[in-house]
Motif scaffolding. Structure first.
Motif, PDB file in Angstrom:
ATOM      1  N   PRO A 153       0.806  -1.292  -0.047  1.00 17.13           N
ATOM      2  CA  PRO A 153      -0.122  -0.006  -0.040  1.00 17.13           C
ATOM      3  C   PRO A 153       0.823   1.339  -0.055  1.00 17.13           C
ATOM      4  CG  PRO A 153      -0.983  -1.502   1.766  1.00 17.13           C
ATOM      5  CD  PRO A 153       0.276  -2.021   1.217  1.00 17.13           C
ATOM      6  N   ASP A 154       2.118   1.245   0.423  1.00 20.76           N
ATOM      7  CA  ASP A 154       3.073   2.444   0.385  1.00 20.76           C
ATOM      8  C   ASP A 154       4.044   2.635  -0.306  1.00 20.76           C
ATOM      9  OD1 ASP A 154       4.350   0.498   1.495  1.00 20.76           O
ATOM     10  OD2 ASP A 154       5.172   1.475   3.246  1.00 20.76           O
ATOM     11  N   ALA A 155       3.716   1.653  -1.537  1.00 25.15           N
ATOM     12  CA  ALA A 155       4.763   1.668  -2.712  1.00 25.15           C
ATOM     13  C   ALA A 155       4.655   3.163  -3.385  1.00 25.15           C
ATOM     14  CB  ALA A 155       4.319   0.554  -3.829  1.00 25.15           C
ATOM     15  N   THR A 156       5.767   3.510  -3.845  1.00 25.23           N
ATOM     16  CA  THR A 156       5.708   4.814  -4.773  1.00 25.23           C
ATOM     17  C   THR A 156       5.263   4.450  -5.965  1.00 25.23           C
ATOM     18  OG1 THR A 156       8.341   4.507  -5.495  1.00 25.23           O
ATOM     19  CG2 THR A 156       7.765   5.449  -3.139  1.00 25.23           C
ATOM     20  N   LEU A 157       5.218   5.573  -6.756  1.00 22.39           N
ATOM     21  CA  LEU A 157       4.517   5.490  -8.075  1.00 22.39           C
ATOM     22  C   LEU A 157       5.723   5.029  -9.046  1.00 22.39           C
ATOM     23  CD1 LEU A 157       2.445   8.248  -9.573  1.00 22.39           C
ATOM     24  CD2 LEU A 157       4.262   7.429 -10.882  1.00 22.39           C
ATOM     25  N   ASP A 158       7.131   5.199  -8.827  1.00 24.01           N
ATOM     26  CA  ASP A 158       8.239   4.659  -9.390  1.00 24.01           C
ATOM     27  C   ASP A 158       8.420   3.014  -9.051  1.00 24.01           C
ATOM     28  OD1 ASP A 158       8.968   6.811 -10.733  1.00 24.01           O
ATOM     29  OD2 ASP A 158      10.342   7.765  -9.345  1.00 24.01           O
ATOM     30  N   GLU A 159       8.004   2.733  -7.974  1.00 19.84           N
ATOM     31  CA  GLU A 159       8.100   1.187  -7.591  1.00 19.84           C
ATOM     32  C   GLU A 159       7.081   0.624  -8.217  1.00 19.84           C
ATOM     33  OE1 GLU A 159       9.868   1.333  -2.972  1.00 19.84           O
ATOM     34  OE2 GLU A 159       7.920   1.631  -3.245  1.00 19.84           O
ATOM     35  N   VAL A 160       5.636   0.999  -8.378  1.00 18.49           N
ATOM     36  CA  VAL A 160       4.801   0.343  -9.166  1.00 18.49           C
ATOM     37  C   VAL A 160       5.082   0.428 -10.535  1.00 18.49           C
ATOM     38  CG1 VAL A 160       2.070   0.310  -9.456  1.00 18.49           C
ATOM     39  CG2 VAL A 160       3.057   0.778  -7.143  1.00 18.49           C
ATOM     40  N   ARG A 161       5.591   1.574 -11.206  1.00 21.98           N
ATOM     41  CA  ARG A 161       5.815   1.349 -12.524  1.00 21.98           C
ATOM     42  C   ARG A 161       6.836   0.395 -13.106  1.00 21.98           C
ATOM     43  NH1 ARG A 161       6.798   6.976 -12.922  1.00 21.98           N
ATOM     44  NH2 ARG A 161       4.939   7.454 -13.754  1.00 21.98           N
ATOM     45  N   ALA A 162       7.769   0.119 -12.146  1.00 20.11           N
ATOM     46  CA  ALA A 162       8.624  -0.733 -12.224  1.00 20.11           C
ATOM     47  C   ALA A 162       7.995  -2.080 -12.456  1.00 20.11           C
ATOM     48  CB  ALA A 162       9.931  -0.878 -11.258  1.00 20.11           C
ATOM     49  N   MET A 163       6.833  -2.324 -11.673  1.00 23.57           N
ATOM     50  CA  MET A 163       6.229  -3.682 -11.750  1.00 23.57           C
ATOM     51  C   MET A 163       5.303  -3.807 -12.841  1.00 23.57           C
ATOM     52  SD  MET A 163       5.252  -3.865  -7.612  1.00 23.57           S
ATOM     53  CE  MET A 163       4.561  -5.750  -7.692  1.00 23.57           C
ATOM     54  N   LEU A 164       4.927  -2.950 -13.535  1.00 29.16           N
ATOM     55  CA  LEU A 164       4.093  -2.875 -14.699  1.00 29.16           C
ATOM     56  C   LEU A 164       4.292  -3.694 -15.791  1.00 29.16           C
ATOM     57  CD1 LEU A 164       2.736   0.699 -14.625  1.00 29.16           C
ATOM     58  CD2 LEU A 164       1.609  -1.252 -13.878  1.00 29.16           C
TER      59      LEU A 164
END
Length: 92
Positions: free
Chosen positions: A73-84
């Motif tokens: 839930p506290d992931a950053t936008l950049d962290e999530v972008r890397a998972m996409l």
């Protein structure tokens, strides 16, 4: 399908729920592409809340392979972008 929320654990989720989850995933992808940090945060929490609501938690000692991994839930936008992937976080 077994879904892992990073930092929390795993839930078993029926395939029938993925249409609803894909709508939130599409919103999240749009907000990430536009750089809408507050919208991204709100939609990420809504997506994770929906997975928790619809899924059946697996015991902490269960060692099932996760077919889908979602960010914490506290992931950053950049962290999530890397998972996409091209489909977002949820394929389909």
């Amino acid at each position: 399908m077994i879904v892992r929320i990073m930092g929390e654990g795993q839930v078993k989720l029926a395939d029938s729920h993925f249409t609803e989850l894909n709508k939130l995933d599409d919103e999240l992808l749009e907000e990430m592409e536009s750089g809408d940090e507050s919208g991204f945060r709100r939609t990420l929490h809504a997506l994770l809340d929906k997975v928790r609501e619809l899924g059946e938690p697996l015991p902490d000692d269960a060692l099932e392979p996760s077919e889908l991994i979602l960010p914490a839930p506290d992931a950053t936008l950049d962290e999530v972008r890397a998972m996409l992937s091209d489909d977002g976080l949820i394929p389909g």
